[in-house]
Scaffold this active site. Structure first.
Site, PDB file in Angstrom:
ATOM      1  N   HIS A  58     -25.661 -32.757  55.907  1.00  0.00           N
ATOM      2  CA  HIS A  58     -26.408 -32.302  57.074  1.00  0.00           C
ATOM      3  C   HIS A  58     -26.784 -33.487  57.956  1.00  0.00           C
ATOM      4  CE1 HIS A  58     -26.621 -28.608  54.839  1.00  0.00           C
ATOM      5  NE2 HIS A  58     -27.283 -29.203  53.864  1.00  0.00           N
ATOM      6  N   GLU A 100     -33.653 -31.551  52.720  1.00  0.00           N
ATOM      7  CA  GLU A 100     -33.934 -30.429  51.842  1.00  0.00           C
ATOM      8  C   GLU A 100     -34.192 -30.897  50.419  1.00  0.00           C
ATOM      9  OE1 GLU A 100     -30.485 -27.926  52.120  1.00  0.00           O
ATOM     10  OE2 GLU A 100     -29.148 -29.410  51.237  1.00  0.00           O
ATOM     11  N   HIS A 158     -23.122 -33.447  49.265  1.00  0.00           N
ATOM     12  CA  HIS A 158     -23.667 -32.688  48.142  1.00  0.00           C
ATOM     13  C   HIS A 158     -23.018 -31.315  48.035  1.00  0.00           C
ATOM     14  CE1 HIS A 158     -26.132 -31.416  51.622  1.00  0.00           C
ATOM     15  NE2 HIS A 158     -26.169 -30.241  51.009  1.00  0.00           N
ATOM     16  N   ARG A 172     -19.293 -29.050  56.772  1.00  0.00           N
ATOM     17  CA  ARG A 172     -18.487 -28.772  55.594  1.00  0.00           C
ATOM     18  C   ARG A 172     -17.281 -29.697  55.624  1.00  0.00           C
ATOM     19  NH1 ARG A 172     -17.221 -23.720  56.822  1.00  0.00           N
ATOM     20  NH2 ARG A 172     -19.247 -22.966  56.186  1.00  0.00           N
TER      21      ARG A 172
END
Length: 323
Positions: free
Chosen positions: A104, A121, A179, A199
Site C-alpha cells: 500500500h 494497517e 505482504h 497488487r
C-alpha cells in the site's frame, strides 16, 4: 437523539475469490453467498458507508453521525484532524486461499495519485489452521533492479519472507511493505480508511470470469520499501481486565483487552472514540445504563462522549482501538 450508547453497525460483506466460509460459519455473518473474504465492520469508504444497526440511531449512516455529532463522536482532536471523515476502517478477513502479493502507498503517494489516505494497517490472528502462514516483507536486502527481475521471471516468491502464525499473533504492516495473508487465516484488521492496494503478483489466478486480476507493477515500484526489516512482529502482554498495548502509531492505537468477570474502563481522559472488536468469547458492554451484547466477530463503536464503560463476561477477548 443522544449519542450515549454503544453502537453496532450492519456488516458490509465482500465476495473475494480467495474468501471462504468462516465469516458465516465461525463469525455468524448472515449471508448465503459463497467465498466471502471480508466483513467491513466500520467503514467510511465512499460507496461503503456503515449503517447503524441498533438503538435510537438505527438506520443512520456513519457519515450522518460524523456530520451531526462531530467531536462528541470522534473526539476534538480527531474532528480537527479529519473533519467529517472517519480515520480508520475495521475488518474481519477470512482467507481460504492466499491473498495476492501486495503493498500500500504512503499518505503522500496516495494523496497525489488517488486523493486518498495511505494504508498503514495491523493484523490480529483470530484463528489459524495448522501450518498457516503470512508473507511479510523480503527475506533479504533487495534492490529495485533485483525485484523487477524476479517479477519478470515469475520468481517473486523466492525473495519473500514467510512467517508461520497461530491464534493471538499480531503484525504491523507499514506502508510500502510487501505482504499477503496466507491460506487458513482468520484475521482482525485495523487500517487507515483507504481502499488503495497495489497488487504485484496473484499466483497466476483468474477470476470467476476467467480473467486474471489487474496487477499494479509500475505503480508499485515507487511505493515499495525494498529494505529487509524485521519490524512487523508485535509483542504484547495479556493481563486480564487490563488494556495491554499491541500497537501504537499516528493512525491508531490498539490494545488487547481480555475480560473475565466485571471491569470498568474509564475513557474520560481519552479524546477519541473507542472501538471494540470481539476476537473471542462473548460478553456485555454497558454505558449510561445501555447494555449491548457482543460476541466473537462483532464490533462496537463507543462515541467519544462516553466517559465510562462496564464490561462483563465469563471470558472474552477484545481489541480496543482508539485514534
Amino acid at each position: 437523539m443522544k449519542l450515549d450508547y454503544p453502537i453496532k453497525f450492519e456488516p458490509i460483506l465482500k465476495y473475494r475469490m480467495w474468501g471462504g466460509d468462516k465469516l458465516v460459519d465461525v463469525l455468524n455473518k448472515q449471508s448465503d453467498e459463497k467465498n466471502l473474504g471480508e466483513s467491513w465492520e466500520l467503514s467510511d469508504v465512499p460507496g461503503d458507508i456503515s449503517v447503524v444497526a441498533n438503538g435510537d440511531l438505527k438506520g443512520k449512516d456513519l457519515k450522518q453521525l460524523l456530520t451531526l455529532y462531530g467531536a462528541d463522536l470522534v473526539g476534538q482532536k480527531n474532528r480537527e484532524r479529519f473533519g467529517t471523515d472517519f480515520p480508520i476502517l475495521i475488518k474481519y478477513i477470512d482467507a481460504k486461499v492466499p491473498l495476492s502479493i501486495q503493498l500500500h502507498p504512503n499518505d503522500a503517494l496516495a494523496k497525489e495519485r488517488h486523493n486518498s489516505f495511505g494504508k498503514t494497517e495491523m493484523w490480529y490472528v483470530m484463528d489459524a489452521e495448522p501450518d498457516a502462514d503470512l508473507i511479510v516483507g523480503f527475506n533479504k536486502e533487495v534492490t529495485k533492479e533485483e525485484y523487477v527481475q524476479h517479477v519478470d521471471n515469475n520468481t517473486l516468491e523466492d525473495i519473500l519472507n514467510v512467517e508461520k502464525v497461530k491464534k493471538g499473533d499480531s503484525f504491523f504492516i507499514n506502508t510500502g511493505k510487501i505482504h499477503a495473508i496466507g491460506a487458513g487465516c482468520l484475521i482482525a484488521e485495523i487500517q487507515q480508511t483507504s481502499d488503495v492496494t497495489y497488487r504485484v503478483f496473484d499466483w497466476n489466478r483468474v477470476d470467476k470470469d476467467g480473467k486474471p486480476r489487474e496487477l499494479h507493477t509500475e505503480l508499485a515500484l515507487d511505493a515499495i520499501d525494498f529494505a529487509k526489516k524485521d519490524d512487523f512482529w508485535l509483542d504484547y502482554t495479556k493481563l486480564e481486565n487490563s488494556s495491554n498495548e499491541i500497537a501504537s502509531c499516528p493512525y491508531f492505537t490498539t490494545h488487547y483487552l481480555p475480560v473475565k468477570g466485571e471491569t470498568t474502563q474509564d475513557y474520560s481522559a481519552t479524546d477519541s472514540f473507542v472501538i471494540y472488536m470481539c476476537v473471542d468469547g462473548e460478553g456485555t458492554v454497558t454505558a449510561n445504563a445501555h447494555s449491548v451484547a457482543i460476541k466473537k466477530g462483532e464490533t462496537i463503536l463507543l462515541p467519544a462522549a462516553i466517559d465510562e464503560v462496564q464490561l462483563s463476561s465469563t471470558g472474552m477477548e477484545l481489541l480496543e482501538v482508539t485514534v
